[in-house]
Scaffold this motif. Structure first.
Motif, PDB file in Angstrom:
ATOM      1  N   PHE A  41       0.829  -1.206   0.000  1.00  0.00           N
ATOM      2  CA  PHE A  41       0.000   0.000   0.000  1.00  0.00           C
ATOM      3  C   PHE A  41       0.867   1.261   0.000  1.00  0.00           C
ATOM      4  N   THR A  44       2.480   1.681  -3.537  1.00  0.00           N
ATOM      5  CA  THR A  44       1.468   2.057  -4.532  1.00  0.00           C
ATOM      6  C   THR A  44       0.787   3.384  -4.172  1.00  0.00           C
ATOM      7  N   LYS A  45       1.368   4.076  -3.176  1.00  0.00           N
ATOM      8  CA  LYS A  45       0.921   5.416  -2.770  1.00  0.00           C
ATOM      9  C   LYS A  45      -0.484   5.445  -2.169  1.00  0.00           C
ATOM     10  N   LYS A  46      -0.925   4.324  -1.651  1.00  0.00           N
ATOM     11  CA  LYS A  46      -2.187   4.295  -0.887  1.00  0.00           C
ATOM     12  C   LYS A  46      -1.824   4.512   0.588  1.00  0.00           C
ATOM     13  N   TYR A  47      -1.361   5.716   0.871  1.00  0.00           N
ATOM     14  CA  TYR A  47      -0.754   6.006   2.169  1.00  0.00           C
ATOM     15  C   TYR A  47      -1.732   5.882   3.331  1.00  0.00           C
ATOM     16  N   VAL A  49      -4.282   3.866   3.614  1.00  0.00           N
ATOM     17  CA  VAL A  49      -4.488   2.444   3.898  1.00  0.00           C
ATOM     18  C   VAL A  49      -3.251   1.880   4.604  1.00  0.00           C
TER      19      VAL A  49
END
Length: 225
Positions: A41, A44-47, A49
């Motif tokens: 996460f 993939t820059k889903k910070y 999460v």
């Protein structure tokens, strides 16, 4: 590693086979399982999460020891699994932070990124050291006050970075931590980490000497027989 050390280490792990599936042990295992999800996460820059994953991981770390003591679920495996999960989590967090700051266009941040290597080196040393101690039939020491303070400071500082650091802070759109504040907080945490690490050394040296002395006496008795 000698054959005797390997045999001792094998015996230690076999002895940990009892009381494996306790709630505290399962929580520690979940913390280890959560590590690759955090990395995925974060990369993939889903910070947001990624923050949630680490927050849940931190909650399991907070409660597993209390559950173990309250319900008498303390086990030899748990004494190794809990700190191992902590160390692997801390290593992972510092690795991704090193990567982020080292790739920054800010030259100061690029130089500053190498401070994170201190955290990585310390945790790797303690992780490897734990296995070496086990091979000598010495159970690694539980966290002492310096270690607990350093760990608390680490999670507070790294948590703030995860939320407000420029570039990857999950809530950076609301407020960005100033560069000076980031450097000061991380350096203070690094100092506490180094102090905690050195505080373990006298006890380890004493216990290793005691173990070697016991082994020498045992060898002398065997030779006399």
């Amino acid at each position: 590693m000698s054959n005797s050390s390997m045999s001792t280490l094998k015996a230690q792990f076999e002895d940990m086979g009892d009381n494996v599936w306790t709630i505290p042990n399962i929580l520690s295992m979940l913390r280890i399982i959560a590590i690759p999800f955090f990395v995925y996460f974060f990369v993939t820059k889903k910070y947001l999460v990624a923050v949630l994953v680490i927050f849940i991981s931190g909650l399991t770390d907070l409660f597993d020891g209390k559950i173990a003591r309250k319900f008498n679920q303390i086990s030899k495996l748990g004494k190794l699994l809990d700190p191992a999960a902590d160390k692997l989590t801390q290593i992972t967090v510092t690795v991704v932070y090193f990567r982020e700051f080292n790739q920054s266009e800010d030259k100061v941040f690029k130089i500053f990124s190498y401070v994170f290597l201190l955290f990585i080196l310390k945790e790797l040393t303690m992780l490897v050291g734990s296995f070496i101690l086990l091979s000598m039939d010495i159970v690694p020491q539980a966290a002492i006050i310096y270690g607990k303070v350093a760990t608390a400071a680490f999670y507070v500082v790294m948590g703030l970075l995860m939320l407000f650091a420029p570039g990857f802070g999950a809530l950076a759109k609301f407020w960005v931590m100033p560069r000076t504040l980031i450097i000061v907080l991380v350096c203070v945490s690094a100092f506490l980490t180094l102090a905690a690490f050195t505080s373990y050394i006298p006890d380890i040296v004493t216990r290793v000497k005691a173990r070697n002395s016991e082994n020498e006496k045992s060898n002398e008795i065997e030779e006399q027989q």
